[in-house]
Design an enzyme around this catalytic site. Structure first.
Site, PDB file in Angstrom:
ATOM      1  CG  HIS A   1      -1.955  -1.070   1.192  1.00 50.64           C
ATOM      2  ND1 HIS A   1      -3.089  -0.986   0.416  1.00 50.64           N
ATOM      3  CD2 HIS A   1      -2.027  -2.267   1.841  1.00 50.64           C
ATOM      4  CE1 HIS A   1      -3.826  -2.080   0.582  1.00 50.64           C
ATOM      5  NE2 HIS A   1      -3.200  -2.878   1.441  1.00 50.64           N
TER       6      HIS A   1
ATOM      7  CB  ILE B   1       0.297  -6.505  12.787  1.00 46.98           C
ATOM      8  CG1 ILE B   1       1.102  -6.131  14.036  1.00 46.98           C
ATOM      9  CG2 ILE B   1       1.044  -6.094  11.521  1.00 46.98           C
ATOM     10  CD1 ILE B   1       1.366  -4.645  14.199  1.00 46.98           C
TER      11      ILE B   1
ATOM     12  CB  SER C   1      -4.735  -4.312   5.627  1.00 44.01           C
ATOM     13  OG  SER C   1      -4.414  -3.534   4.512  1.00 44.01           O
TER      14      SER C   1
END
Length: 479
Positions: free
Chosen positions: A50, A336, A338
């Site tokens: 990302h 943890i 995305s």
């Protein structure tokens, strides 16, 4: 033996932490309840790097997302795993939604994402001819990318192992006892003493944290269903394409994979079962319906498999990284989800910094910064490939016809550091079994190679460790 640090979990966060900690003069160990690295959230996700425009401004998630993104290209070269910066697009399908697209742009700029811009329909269609007819604009992030999640995870773990970190598999943590100068970690394989603990246990990180702290945290498994399409569909789009995000995250994406397939998903369904990776008809229908709203003519006849993964969702949608209050020497690496895969190199660096300060560690001079992956004959010139096959005929024997994987590659996957011990272990390292036939052809041959190279009976070979045996009988001759 007293370890300096024990890391719980061998997913991307645990393996990244192990690699970064191995830069120091330290006696470190990773405890993993599964039979291999990359067996939880890290093995079943979108495989997206990302850009960093989605996470809330000023959050730790935003900071580590952008840092991890910037680290990924060099890391892929150092550790020899597959990565490509293909760019991402967030599609806006109505003029009245343009302010939301602008907000996403503004947030990304504040987060430090480079080269973000909004493009109009004409440029969008030129970039992606199969975009929906009602798409009016998109946020374009050139720094978005795609990666092999198995390759990233395994590469970091192998490099940590090369630098002296021990890995103990099939070792489930069941409790802790505080002792002077550290902790006793109780497991199904006995007790281990350590000065410092790193909790990188994915969807189980809350259970681990809550064993030592009165301030409880809660991790909700958020299931994501996916459809994976054959490589014949891999060029239907060239960028990673998202809809405008909603309250449950970034939405269902359509993206090429690093190996040439097309992936659709994920859904976002909160469940209670931390092992609930079963797909559902409703979930897959939702994937197909939503993906088709902003990418047209999806070649759904090319779907070769579906799967589901779990994200470790914490209620505040924020990473929890730091020494636990009231539990000296116990470091959380929890929540943890995305963009955890993207952030993992930066997460590892942050965790190692915390451990360094707790233990006052010294850097070592002989840190091994690079690692070579499995040799792929199809990347060589014809002359070099012929030479390789002459020297080692196993590289001339195709085992997986869909992915053209050779016996030499499979043997390498088994024999290298932290080598494969199951069919899934071989699959994650080589892609044998990931093609159109989904291991229908190559499984028996891979089992034979595993049995031979690991000196195991065929009846002992598993799909993914534990009780997942494949062959049933009284002896090898009965198979």
């Amino acid at each position: 033996m007293m370890y300096d640090v024990i890391i719980i979990g061998a997913g991307v966060s645990g393996s990244a932490s192990a690699r970064e900690i191995s830069r120091y003069k330290v006696n470190a160990c990773v405890l993993e309840k599964a039979e291999d690295v990359c067996c939880g959230t890290s093995k079943a996700n979108s495989a997206i790097v990302h850009a960093g425009f989605d996470a809330a401004e000023g959050s730790l998630m935003a900071k580590l997302n952008v840092e991890g993104n910037l680290m990924m290209e060099q890391l892929s070269k150092d550790l020899d795993f597959d990565f490509a910066m293909n760019g991402s697009l967030v599609v806006c399908r109505a003029e009245e939604d343009m302010p939301n697209l602008q907000k996403l742009l503004d947030r990304g700029i504040k987060n430090g994402v480079k080269d973000l811009r909004i493009i109009g329909r004409e440029e969008l269609v030129a970039m992606e001819p199969n975009i929906a007819d009602d798409a009016v604009a998109a946020l374009y992030a050139p720094t978005g990318g795609i990666v092999c999640p198995f390759g990233l995870n395994i590469a970091m773990a192998e490099n940590a192992s090369d630098n002296g970190v021990e890995f103990k598999f099939n070792t489930e943590v069941t409790g802790f006892r505080k002792i002077d100068g550290g902790w006793i970690v109780e497991t199904n394989q006995g007790e281990f003493e350590t000065k410092c603990v790193v909790n990188a246990a994915g969807v189980y990180a809350d259970a681990i944290h809550n064993m030592v702290s009165d301030k409880k945290i809660n991790i909700v498994p958020r299931r994501g269903d996916y459809c994976l399409l054959d490589k014949s569909a891999g060029k239907h789009v060239s960028h990673t394409i998202f809809p405008l995000p909603g309250k449950f995250g970034k939405g269902i994406l359509v993206s090429p994979t690093i190996h040439g397939n097309l992936i659709l998903g994920p859904t976002a369904i909160d469940i209670e079962n931390k092992e609930g990776t079963n797909t559902t008809r409703d979930g897959l229908d939702q994937v197909i319906e939503k993906a088709g709203e902003y990418v047209k003519d999806l070649p759904l006849r090319s779907v070769i498999t579906s799967f589901a993964g779990l994200r470790a969702h914490e209620g505040n949608h924020e990473f929890i990284i730091g020494e636990v209050e009231g539990a000296k020497g116990f470091v959380d690496c929890a929540g943890i989800e995305s963009p955890g895969l993207t952030s993992s190199p930066a997460i590892g660096k942050m965790v190692a910094g915390i451990v360094k300060d707790i233990l006052d560690l010294e850097e070592k001079e002989d840190f091994i910064a690079t690692r070579k992956g499995i040799l792929k004959p199809d990347t060589l010139s014809k002359e070099d490939r012929d030479k390789l096959i002459k020297e080692n005929p196993a590289y001339g024997k195709i085992i997986c016809r869909c992915e053209m994987i050779t016996e030499g590659e499979i043997i390498d996957a088994i024999k290298r550091p932290l080598g494969a011990k199951s069919l899934d272990g071989v699959k994650r390292r080589t892609r044998a079994g990931m093609g159109r036939c989904q291991a229908g052809f190559c499984s028996p041959r891979v089992m034979e190679i595993l049995a031979r190279e690991c000196d195991m009976d065929m009846l002992e070979i598993t799909k993914s460790g534990g009780k997942s045996v494949i062959a049933v009988g009284t002896n090898k001759d009965s198979i």
